[in-house]
Design a protein around this motif. Structure first.
Motif: not given
Ligand code: ADP
Ligand code: MG
Length: 361
Positions: A138-148
């Motif tokens: 939401r606050d960071d348009p470059d942020a990525v989440a990794v889901y294992i």
């Protein structure tokens, strides 16, 4: 230049910075070391002579020299309390969408830490994982989440719903979630190691979700004889996650199952899996319980800087939301028309009543 300065300069120049700079390490040894996971000075500095001998086949004398040189090459010094405070400035808190849960954690799920949620099936662990994967962007348009994903419970449909709940573009959100299905515990450990490669490629990983942390370990290592090996592996896995959290200022969210405690006469007869290893490696531990009509109770049971506390929330189609909404009218009225002390008294009484009701189910 004075003699002292010259000497200082000399030792500075002498400092080793990569593994191949260490005495007795040629290309072949470096390769063997790297294959065994010793690819930086820190890993060598903190290893034992026996481990290095086994990994690279060098003699004990050489291994001792390597460790010494690696220690000299590193600044293994102390940091002042104020330096640590400054380091805490970089911490970001990822919101869950429920103010209650965020308040429990003094603002949200912290980066540079491991937060563990444990509870029965259906208690909302995976839902929180999904909502965090969305909200970290939401606050960071470059942020990525990794889901294992170890239990095959990642659902892109759910991500779309939560993205809509936050008024975000679902396609863009999905694009920035990297999902990997782990088929066994070794695979799970390798996937966690691969996250560092992703980061080195320039992907801005803000959040790593391991859902579930313990399921594979629990299924694969059955019986007392395998307990030590299981705990050792789990420990290694969590250390790696902790290292990633600290080094790259990212949030690690892990979920954990519970087992029945048959010897418990009083209190809650469930206990988290993974024993002390998981408990000690998690920075924050939250216990989730199912309540009536889709309500859930979250209880913070361990934190280095926050008091233990409890709150209630709802899992809905688009959000994880606070339960207090039912009391909105009551709140508005009492805040405006009642003496503050009376208001507070009624408020805590009313809320604890509700939590009590959920607990007693
Ligand atoms: P676990 O703790 O086992 O990971 P989950 O986080 O998957 O449990 O929670 C599952 C629960 O979440 C379901 O039982 C349901 O109550 C709730 N849930 C899942 N999807 C939805 C939805 N689309 N709308 C409302 N509630 C949902
Ligand atoms: Mg789940």
């Amino acid at each position: 230049m004075s003699k002292v300065k010259k000497m200082a300069k000399k030792t500075e120049e002498k400092k080793e910075s990569t593994v191949t700079d260490l005495p007795g390490v040629g290309a072949a040894t470096a390769e063997k070391l790297s294959a065994a996971g010793y690819d930086d000075l820190l890993s060598i500095a903190v290893s034992s002579i026996g481990q290095l001998v086994e990994a690279s086949g060098v003699s004990e004398v050489v291994a001792r020299k390597m460790i010494q040189a690696a220690r000299d090459g590193l600044d293994m010094g102390f940091q002042s309390g104020s330096d640590m405070l400054k380091k805490r400035d970089r911490i970001i808190k990822i919101k869950s969408g429920s103010e209650n849960i965020d308040n429990l954690l003094a603002g949200g799920f912290e980066t540079s830490a491991i937060t563990e949620c444990f509870g029965q099936y259906g208690s909302g662990k995976t839902q929180i994982g999904h909502v965090l994967a969305v909200s970290c962007q939401r606050d960071d348009p470059d942020a990525v989440a990794v889901y294992i994903d170890t239990e095959n419970t990642f659902r892109p449909e759910r991500i779309i719903q939560f993205a809509k709940g936050f008024d975000m573009d679902p396609d863009a959100v999905l694009e920035r979630i990297k999902v990997a299905r782990a088929f066994n515990s070794d695979h799970q450990m390798i996937l966690a190691e691969k996250v560092e490669d992703l980061i080195k490629e320039g992907v801005k990983v803000r959040l790593i979700i391991v859902d579930s942390l313990t399921a594979h370990f629990r299924a694969e290592f059955v019986g007392r004889g395998t307990l030590a090996e299981r705990q050792q592996k789990l420990n290694k896995h969590m250390h790696l996650l902790a290292m990633l959290a600290d080094k790259y200022n990212l949030c690690v969210y892990v979920t954990n199952q519970v087992m029945a405690k048959p010897d418990a006469f009083f209190g809650d007869p469930t206990e988290a899996i993974g024993g002390h290893i998981v408990g000690h490696n998690s920075t924050f531990r939250i216990y989730l319980r199912k309540g009536k009509k889709n309500t859930r109770v979250a209880k913070l049971v361990d934190s280095p800087n926050l008091p233990d506390a409890e709150c209630a929330f709802n899992v809905t189609e688009f959000k994880i939301e606070d339960i207090w909404i039912f009391f909105w009218f009551f709140d508005f009225f009492s805040r405006n028309f009642l003496n503050y002390t009376i208001y507070q008294y009624i408020w805590t009484w009313k809320c604890s009543d509700l939590i009590g009701e959920i607990k007693n189910e």
